[in-house]
Design an enzyme around this catalytic site. Structure first.
Site, PDB file in Angstrom:
ATOM      1  N   LYS A   1       0.917  -1.006   0.062  1.00 28.05           N
ATOM      2  CA  LYS A   1      -0.036   0.012  -0.002  1.00 28.05           C
ATOM      3  C   LYS A   1       0.733   1.163  -0.005  1.00 28.05           C
ATOM      4  O   LYS A   1       2.036   1.172   0.721  1.00 28.05           O
ATOM      5  CB  LYS A   1      -0.887   0.025   1.084  1.00 28.05           C
ATOM      6  CG  LYS A   1      -1.947   1.068   1.302  1.00 28.05           C
ATOM      7  CD  LYS A   1      -2.884   1.137   2.420  1.00 28.05           C
ATOM      8  CE  LYS A   1      -3.843   2.131   2.749  1.00 28.05           C
ATOM      9  NZ  LYS A   1      -4.810   2.029   3.717  1.00 28.05           N
TER      10      LYS A   1
ATOM     11  N   SER B   1      -9.651   1.963   3.068  1.00 26.01           N
ATOM     12  CA  SER B   1      -9.070   2.946   1.741  1.00 26.01           C
ATOM     13  C   SER B   1      -7.820   1.981   1.066  1.00 26.01           C
ATOM     14  O   SER B   1      -7.143   2.470   0.330  1.00 26.01           O
ATOM     15  CB  SER B   1      -7.972   3.825   2.693  1.00 26.01           C
ATOM     16  OG  SER B   1      -7.254   3.303   3.755  1.00 26.01           O
TER      17      SER B   1
ATOM     18  N   SER C   1      -9.902  -0.117   6.913  1.00 22.21           N
ATOM     19  CA  SER C   1      -9.504  -0.199   5.644  1.00 22.21           C
ATOM     20  C   SER C   1      -8.739  -1.590   5.099  1.00 22.21           C
ATOM     21  O   SER C   1      -8.450  -1.665   4.127  1.00 22.21           O
ATOM     22  CB  SER C   1      -8.542   1.039   5.791  1.00 22.21           C
ATOM     23  OG  SER C   1      -9.051   2.277   5.436  1.00 22.21           O
TER      24      SER C   1
HETATM   25  N1  GLN Z   1     -13.516   4.400   6.373  1.00 17.42           N
HETATM   26  C1  GLN Z   1     -12.876   4.975   7.514  1.00 17.42           C
HETATM   27  C2  GLN Z   1     -12.292   6.211   7.168  1.00 17.42           C
HETATM   28  O1  GLN Z   1     -12.655   6.790   6.120  1.00 17.42           O
HETATM   29  C3  GLN Z   1     -11.673   3.943   7.819  1.00 17.42           C
HETATM   30  C4  GLN Z   1     -10.284   4.375   7.021  1.00 17.42           C
HETATM   31  C5  GLN Z   1      -9.202   3.604   7.523  1.00 17.42           C
HETATM   32  O2  GLN Z   1      -9.315   2.388   8.217  1.00 17.42           O
HETATM   33  N2  GLN Z   1      -8.089   4.124   7.065  1.00 17.42           N
HETATM   34  O3  GLN Z   1     -11.789   6.828   7.958  1.00 17.42           O
END
Ligand code: GLN
Length: 499
Positions: free
Chosen positions: A82, A157, A181
């Site tokens: 990532k 994400s 995420s």
């Molecule tokens: N969807 C969540 C957010 O937008 C989690 C994102 C994540 O875990 N990095 O913050």
């Protein structure tokens, strides 16, 4: 030499490790095969950077180590990271324009450890800008597409990681999970992912979003492959003050260890799985509910017992997370000001103007929104009303889990209320996406380990993941249950059509 085997891209991490060990394939051949697939699948938007030369040099080095007699389950296995993990050999953007052109002088600890184990990185994977999002549509470099249906999002994400693994471009990828995420994109693309207990993987070199929540973890096509990767990625790191001081663990051995009283037919005999009633609300989509129940029935067949539990503050996890995470983000992202990293505005009047223009140009709308929310909840006069209250509730949410764990060993439920939605659907309503994080946020706030395991398909033939949450440091137990499920079922082996 590779003809008697199934296609290389169909093989998982464990299988590839065995094939490499048996010398039936070399890391160089394997990397070339996958690099060709990555090139052919560019339209998926999974990769932000591919570096064949660096990858093939790493593959040749792994082959040389094998030739010299070295062994190791991951030696020569290709993967990708990532783009939130900094890497010395490739650029790092965190999906943001503000880091365009940035090259780190060092590797994130997770990357360094996987490199040391001999994995071969093919490149850097797309993600929501600074990991803020649930659909990979907040990436400054364009979206990633769900290989099961290109008109749908892969989740976020870690959307590029999920897309790349599901589309068989790489057998595994790294991801990060702050509020879901790893688990949510794994669920949306039919792969397996684990977010370990907070502190199990070092955050050093993982670009910070919300530091009290951020955790790294593997995304792959089976629990077994996740176990192998997690063993290499995790462990104490003196450069991360929140890294847990415990010896390196063999999660693969923990995954395989038989439970007391287990039998061959009932490997999960005696395992109590708690179903929080708040995780099965009336509003849960019928297709997700159906697939989750199907997975639970399979776990029951394997000997587990299902018990009713309650996590009464589940709904509160949304406002609590969307105060704490932006608060921490507003602080963490203050370092991107055009001085040290990446983008700097071309024209400005003075230093303050340079900061302002750089940040206005460099950050996308969701990141700006969160910086503003975070600054607001931390500001004088609002701190007590929002931030402090959120911290108190965070503790109560964690306490609820401990209460539930007096009645069960693992907690199960859906990962997300629906299957992957259509691209563009959440674009003008951020709150809609925030609400869809309801089942992943509580475990994140509590710092607990959680997994997504494929358990079937819902609307539009899209994959559905079962979420399993363990108590602190129970990754081995989670992986054991997920592995038992995958030994007895084939949902995780299904591949998107045309792949
Ligand atoms: N969807 C969540 C957010 O937008 C989690 C994102 C994540 O875990 N990095 O913050």
């Amino acid at each position: 030499m590779v003809s008697p085997m199934k296609p290389l891209h169909e093989m998982g991490v464990a299988e590839l490790g065995r094939a490499l060990g048996a010398k039936s394939v070399s890391s160089t051949e394997l990397s070339q095969h996958l690099l060709a697939r990555v090139t052919a699948a560019q339209a998926l938007g999974a990769f932000l950077h591919v570096d064949a030369e660096t990858a093939l040099a790493a593959a040749a080095a792994a082959d040389a180590r094998r030739a010299a007699g070295e062994t190791g389950a991951l030696l020569g296995v290709p993967l990708a990271h990532k783009d939130i993990f900094v890497t010395a050999d490739m650029p790092t953007t965190a999906g943001s324009k503000i880091l365009a052109g940035y090259r780190s002088p060092f590797d994130a600890t997770v990357v360094a450890r996987l490199n040391a184990a001999g994995t071969v990185s093919l490149g850097k994977l797309n993600c929501d800008e600074f990991a803020m999002g649930s659909a990979n549509e907040n990436s400054a470099y364009g979206p990633a597409h769900n290989p099961w249906d290109l008109s749908r999002v892969p989740g976020g994400s870690s959307g590029g990681s999920a897309t790349a693994v599901a589309a068989r471009l790489v057998p595994a990828a790294t991801g990060t999970d702050t509020g879901g995420s790893i688990r949510q994109p794994a669920s949306f693309t039919g792969i397996t992912g684990i977010k370990p207990t907070y502190g199990v993987c070092s955050r050093y070199g993982m670009i910070a979003f919300a530091s009290s929540l951020d955790q790294a973890g593997p995304m792959a096509r089976s629990a077994e492959d996740c176990a192998l990767l997690l063993s290499a990625m995790s462990g104490f790191d003196e450069r991360d003050a929140t890294s847990v001081q415990q010896p390196a663990q063999d999660f693969h051995a923990q995954m395989l260890a038989a439970r007391e009283g287990a039998t061959a037919a009932q490997p999960l005999k005696g395992l109590r799985i708690g179903l929080p009633k708040e995780f099965f609300p009336a509003a849960l989509s019928a297709d997700v509910n159906g697939a989750v129940r199907q997975g639970l029935a399979e776990l029951e067949k394997l000997g587990a017992t299902l018990v009713d539990v309650s996590l009464p503050r589940t709904e509160l996890a949304i406002p609590v997370y969307y105060i704490i995470a932006p608060a921490e983000a507003s602080s963490n992202l203050s370092r991107f000001d055009g001085v040290k990293f990446g983008h700097r505005a071309a024209q400005f009047d003075d230093l303050l103007d340079m900061y302002k223009k750089t940040r206005a140009e460099g950050f996308g709308p969701e990141v700006k929104r969160r910086i503003m929310i975070g600054s607001y909840v931390l500001s004088h006069g609002y701190y007590d009303a929002y931030y402090l209250q959120a911290q108190k509730l965070r503790r109560m949410i964690a306490d609820d889990f401990q209460q539930a764990f007096t009645q069960c060993d693992l907690i199960a439920g859906p990962v997300a209320p629906t299957v992957a939605w259509k691209a563009g659907e959440g674009a003008d309503d951020p709150v809609k996406a925030y609400l869809a994080d309801i089942f992943t946020l509580p475990g994140s706030l509590a710092g607990l380990p959680g997994m997504s395991v494929p358990v079937g398909f819902g609307e539009g033939g899209m994959p559905v993941g079962l979420q399993l949450i363990g108590n602190y440091f129970k990754e081995g137990q989670l992986l054991h249950a997920a592995h038992a499920l995958q030994q007895a079922s084939d949902w995780h082996l299904q591949a998107p059509a045309g792949i």
